[in-house]
Design a protein around this motif. Structure first.
Motif, PDB file in Angstrom:
ATOM      1  N   LEU B  20      17.859  13.966  20.641  1.00  0.00           N
ATOM      2  CA  LEU B  20      16.429  13.815  20.947  1.00  0.00           C
ATOM      3  C   LEU B  20      15.980  14.878  21.947  1.00  0.00           C
ATOM      4  O   LEU B  20      14.963  15.553  21.764  1.00  0.00           O
ATOM      5  CB  LEU B  20      16.178  12.442  21.565  1.00  0.00           C
ATOM      6  N   PHE B  21      16.737  14.978  23.040  1.00  0.00           N
ATOM      7  CA  PHE B  21      16.367  15.931  24.090  1.00  0.00           C
ATOM      8  C   PHE B  21      16.436  17.373  23.574  1.00  0.00           C
ATOM      9  O   PHE B  21      15.568  18.193  23.874  1.00  0.00           O
ATOM     10  CB  PHE B  21      17.271  15.770  25.318  1.00  0.00           C
ATOM     11  N   THR B  24      13.441  18.576  21.854  1.00  0.00           N
ATOM     12  CA  THR B  24      12.271  18.926  22.677  1.00  0.00           C
ATOM     13  C   THR B  24      12.464  20.278  23.356  1.00  0.00           C
ATOM     14  O   THR B  24      11.597  20.706  24.120  1.00  0.00           O
ATOM     15  CB  THR B  24      12.009  17.871  23.777  1.00  0.00           C
ATOM     16  N   VAL B  54      14.072   7.081  28.176  1.00  0.00           N
ATOM     17  CA  VAL B  54      14.041   8.178  27.194  1.00  0.00           C
ATOM     18  C   VAL B  54      12.624   8.429  26.658  1.00  0.00           C
ATOM     19  O   VAL B  54      12.193   9.589  26.568  1.00  0.00           O
ATOM     20  CB  VAL B  54      15.044   7.933  26.044  1.00  0.00           C
ATOM     21  N   TYR B  57      10.620  10.304  29.345  1.00  0.00           N
ATOM     22  CA  TYR B  57      11.193  11.641  29.539  1.00  0.00           C
ATOM     23  C   TYR B  57      10.821  12.563  28.361  1.00  0.00           C
ATOM     24  O   TYR B  57      10.440  13.719  28.545  1.00  0.00           O
ATOM     25  CB  TYR B  57      12.716  11.573  29.657  1.00  0.00           C
ATOM     26  N   THR B  58      10.958  12.035  27.151  1.00  0.00           N
ATOM     27  CA  THR B  58      10.672  12.837  25.956  1.00  0.00           C
ATOM     28  C   THR B  58       9.201  13.254  25.920  1.00  0.00           C
ATOM     29  O   THR B  58       8.861  14.410  25.643  1.00  0.00           O
ATOM     30  CB  THR B  58      11.024  12.030  24.694  1.00  0.00           C
ATOM     31  N   GLN B  62       7.922  17.068  26.003  1.00  0.00           N
ATOM     32  CA  GLN B  62       7.032  17.616  24.972  1.00  0.00           C
ATOM     33  C   GLN B  62       5.750  18.177  25.575  1.00  0.00           C
ATOM     34  O   GLN B  62       5.225  19.186  25.124  1.00  0.00           O
ATOM     35  CB  GLN B  62       6.690  16.539  23.944  1.00  0.00           C
ATOM     36  N   LEU B 345      10.278  12.849  15.707  1.00  0.00           N
ATOM     37  CA  LEU B 345      10.690  14.194  16.135  1.00  0.00           C
ATOM     38  C   LEU B 345      11.491  14.911  15.049  1.00  0.00           C
ATOM     39  O   LEU B 345      11.812  16.087  15.198  1.00  0.00           O
ATOM     40  CB  LEU B 345      11.544  14.108  17.405  1.00  0.00           C
TER      41      LEU B 345
END
Lengths: 354, 354
Positions: B20-21, B24, B54, B57-58, B62, B345
């Motif tokens: 996920l991270f 981004t 999360v 943070y995401t 973004q 995403l």
């Protein structure tokens, strides 16, 4: 002024207490610092840690359990880290030497950390952090004390209420000085509530079996609780580790309470740290930023508008100005005890009431 | 297992969050560390600071308010003291670089202190103090956060509940790790009491005007109180001074809350310290003394004999072993939120239930 107290001039009090200590064998210059540290504590309004302790300190100096003329030696030495052997000297004297050394190291390396073992009760931790502030440094001081705090759920004391101080220069009217012990409250607060017949919050203390109580008399005869439950407990453990344990001194049940064992060294350990902030920020910028911080705190609104939002160290500063002017208040019975002590020791310096 | 939660394997969770991270724009190695730090926090049982964060943070990665690929630079450098500019990167990444640098300095000078400005929320402070422990060092980590604590008597928040961690190697089953925030309790505890319809102690929180309350709903909609009144308040001030103020970052009302201002950098500051204890005490002696300390705490009696006296870090260790074996529990709605986030995403890594 309350009926059962007397006022004395702070300089007179310093000379008087210094003469007492000198008579027990403390060298003149050490006696002066020792006495001044106690009078300062009274000036800051922390009467529980000031000259109230002169009788027990004197008793211990006479017994030799507190060595009036210690030979303080370096036990361990590495870059930025040192440990001193306090030779069972007064905590005020051992602590002073340790902080002086931490400052000296910080002048070279920007940080100095100095532990001390085989010391005794050092009074208030702020005595030492304020020394760092005078040199334009951030100071940290901590000490272990005999087990007097019960963990939540415990049935006997497991850790001391290990005092901790941090002070930061402000280059303003007063430094930022935090000086706290890690119990919820001091024993004196329980005694006071007991005398007033008031209930206390359940987080302050326990009965003799460790059960939280709202009865101050039960709590005074029981145990203290850590400030904020497991948070204060964990901090007290951390202080124990950084003082007695990692300095190579004794810890937890191996310590000796100064009142309970007046004939024995207390085996106290301290840790002093000095940080030379100016290496990364000019004093002028520190001053400006600390003033901005102070202003923001001062301006934060109170719901009772008659109250003020004060910084750590500010009330001590105000109390000091007042007591320097008006005199240091001593309970009548403490005054009499000090005068009788001087007579019994053959000290010629007298302590006049103001 | 509770009905509305799912269990996931911790390694799967790490890979999933890392993917996920990475999507981004966080570089692979940083994404791995970032994700691992959050999964570790869940493994320790501190679910409020783990993968629960999360989504925010995401969102911030973004938006660019949290810079996925910061250029972290040295702002100030002196012997033993440094300050880094975090370039608005994730607090986990900026904090990691700061602690790595503190450890590097401590390898040369026995103490390293590294501040960081222009960072973001760093998760749990223990992430960094455990890094020092892995190198056989004592670690200290702290951060400032947006004002969320009201001083006793105040009518609006004046300071953050500024988290603080200290960790010490034990060379045993688990390190000594204290990680606390300086409010009496976290907001989540108020919410929980509110849902259960329970009263709370008056020291936990206030209503919207700053008046202490025992009603958890009022407190949840009001403000947090500092742990132990003026003691925790003073410690929170000290952390603010050592992070934002003396590192040259912003402080108090100049900070930006990560939820309230998702489009803006949080302007968070951290401080990391590493102390190379082995310079004054051999690891074998440290191990022996820490084991003695641990034994003494473990053996201290409880009034409820079914309870155990645990050390800071011990419950986290037990929870970790359990969750490594059984899986990390996630609330069903969080699990669904994470899966939907990955889909939106275009992340191909899936998160299977255990």
């Amino acid at each position: 002024m309350a009926e059962n107290q007397v006022l004395v001039n702070h300089d007179d009090l310093q000379s008087f207490v210094s003469a007492l200590f000198e008579k027990t064998g403390v060298p003149k210059e050490d006696a002066n610092f020792f006495a001044q540290s106690l009078v300062n504590i009274n000036l800051w309004g922390i009467d529980s840690h000031g000259v109230l302790r002169v009788p027990i300190y004197t008793k211990r100096l006479q017994a030799g359990s507190c060595n009036p003329n210690p030979e303080i030696k370096t036990l361990k030495s590495a870059i930025t880290l040192e440990v001193l052997h306090g030779d069972d000297g007064p905590g005020q004297i051992v602590g002073r030497v340790a902080m002086e050394r931490a400052i000296e190291i910080a002048k070279e390396y920007n940080v100095g950390i100095v532990g001390a073992v085989r010391s005794n009760h050092f009074g208030a931790a702020a005595t030492f952090t304020r020394m760092a502030v005078k040199e334009g440094m951030l100071g940290v001081a901590m000490t272990n004390v005999v087990q007097n705090v019960v963990a939540p759920g415990g049935s006997k004391p497991v850790i001391g209420n290990n005092p901790f101080s941090i002070a930061v220069p402000t280059y303003g009217d007063f430094p930022f000085v935090l000086d706290i012990s890690l119990s919820a409250v001091a024993g004196g607060k329980l005694l006071l509530a007991s005398k007033k017949g008031e209930k206390i919050p359940f987080g302050w203390g326990t009965d003799k079996d460790g059960h939280p109580t709202d009865d101050p008399t039960e709590a005074f005869n029981g145990f203290l609780l850590p400030v904020g439950g497991h948070k204060g407990l964990g901090l007290a453990y951390a202080v124990e580790i950084m003082t007695g344990l990692l300095s190579g001194g004794v810890f937890l049940d191996a310590m000796k309470g100064m009142y309970k064992y007046p004939e024995d060294p207390s085996l106290t350990s301290h840790l002093m740290m000095a940080i030379n902030i100016s290496a990364i920020m000019e004093p002028a910028e520190q001053k400006e930023r600390m003033a901005e911080f102070t202003d923001k705190i001062h301006e934060s609104p109170m719901w009772d508008e008659s109250k003020e939002m004060l910084l750590p160290g500010e009330i001590e500063h105000r109390t000091m100005l007042k007591r320097q002017e008006e005199g240091v208040p001593l309970p009548q019975n403490l005054y009499e005890e000090l005068v009788a002590l001087a007579e019994s020791l053959g000290v010629e310096t007298t302590l006049s009431k103001k």
